[in-house]
Scaffold this active site. Sequence first.
Site, PDB file in Angstrom:
ATOM      1  N   LEU A  82       0.870  -1.174   0.000  1.00 35.73           N
ATOM      2  CA  LEU A  82       0.000   0.000   0.000  1.00 35.73           C
ATOM      3  C   LEU A  82       0.904   1.220   0.000  1.00 35.73           C
ATOM      4  CD1 LEU A  82      -3.061   0.479   0.049  1.00 35.73           C
ATOM      5  CD2 LEU A  82      -2.951   0.600   2.534  1.00 35.73           C
ATOM      6  N   ASP A  83       0.734   2.100  -0.998  1.00 34.97           N
ATOM      7  CA  ASP A  83       1.603   3.268  -1.138  1.00 34.97           C
ATOM      8  C   ASP A  83       1.592   4.131   0.123  1.00 34.97           C
ATOM      9  OD1 ASP A  83       2.193   2.513  -3.709  1.00 34.97           O
ATOM     10  OD2 ASP A  83       0.758   3.874  -4.650  1.00 34.97           O
ATOM     11  N   PRO A  84       2.699   4.832   0.400  1.00 36.80           N
ATOM     12  CA  PRO A  84       2.733   5.714   1.577  1.00 36.80           C
ATOM     13  C   PRO A  84       1.600   6.739   1.607  1.00 36.80           C
ATOM     14  CG  PRO A  84       4.953   5.407   0.746  1.00 36.80           C
ATOM     15  CD  PRO A  84       4.029   4.746  -0.256  1.00 36.80           C
ATOM     16  N   ALA A  95      -1.355   6.310   0.548  1.00 37.17           N
ATOM     17  CA  ALA A  95      -2.637   5.621   0.730  1.00 37.17           C
ATOM     18  C   ALA A  95      -2.785   5.183   2.178  1.00 37.17           C
ATOM     19  CB  ALA A  95      -2.720   4.412  -0.190  1.00 37.17           C
TER      20      ALA A  95
END
Length: 330
Positions: A44-46, A48
């Site tokens: 999960l992207d930072p 997000a």
Amino acid sequence: MPHGWIILDKPVGLGSTQAVAAVKRNLREAGHGKKVKVGHGGTLDPLASGILPIALGEATKLTGRMLDASKTYLFTVRFGEETDTLDLEGKVIATSAVRPTRNRIAAVLPQFTGPIEQVPPAYSALKVDGERAYDLARAGHAVELKARNVTVFALTPLPFRGGAGGGGSRPQASLEGESPLPTPSPEGEAPLEEMTFEAHVSKGTYIRSLARDIAQALGTCGTVTLLRRVAAGPFALSNAISLDKLNEIGKGAPLEHILLPLEAGLDDIPAIDLDPEQARAVRQGRVLTGQAFEDGQYWAREGSVPVALVELSDGDVRVVRGFNLNDVAE
């Protein structure tokens, strides 16, 4: 040694690798030592937030299955501006004066539902000639990624919350996972600065690319300003804990208060009950024959103890991944 799942409600700004490191740190501080295996079930992207399944012990054998699971996201698209990263982290590379209406958005969404082709973002972890695409993009190289087939099972614009007019929209489902608010939507012809969607998607779907393509179909451009994962495989926000709750483990709170059992990661498939002799055979990797079940994937158990993830075909049960939980059965 603990086996199971910690479902972290990852905050914005924390990377997935950092989240795994936080779990390891708290386990060490709680006295579990450094030998506990820890892995996550989907990056999960930072920028997000939301569900990040983190597996402990024997549950790490299911992280690959979790990577393949479908996911559900809330995401907000700001219209009229596109960045090179397709989110707020990047620099603006295109602008447009066009603002879509809710009715226009509803008209284009069917073309983004079902099996679709999608070109991933240049700023992604995919590899190009052995290099990460985002490393090449950051170095100023032109990155061309091939379109890939993905599936959008459902794509829904969320009801408007806020004042009337062209001010945009906010998701009914709050960022903290609270219950939706029963508020009306605005008139369908009002131009919108932004719109929030809920998307249930297959493995490999990039929400930033989906937002880009929706905006382009609307004759404008767009950037993701909010991205929140609200479901991953069998896990939902109701299973998730905050980072503060995780940090309580390192201060002495019981791990069992936040640890879900290994089989929680198998709730979306049926179970097969084994007798002791069958369980022994499966633990040894032998094939069980003559089983009267439909073909498909199951998890086999002896009593309440998971024995293996298995595949059943033509009455034969074959082990996909075995679980070393014999000590639990004692």
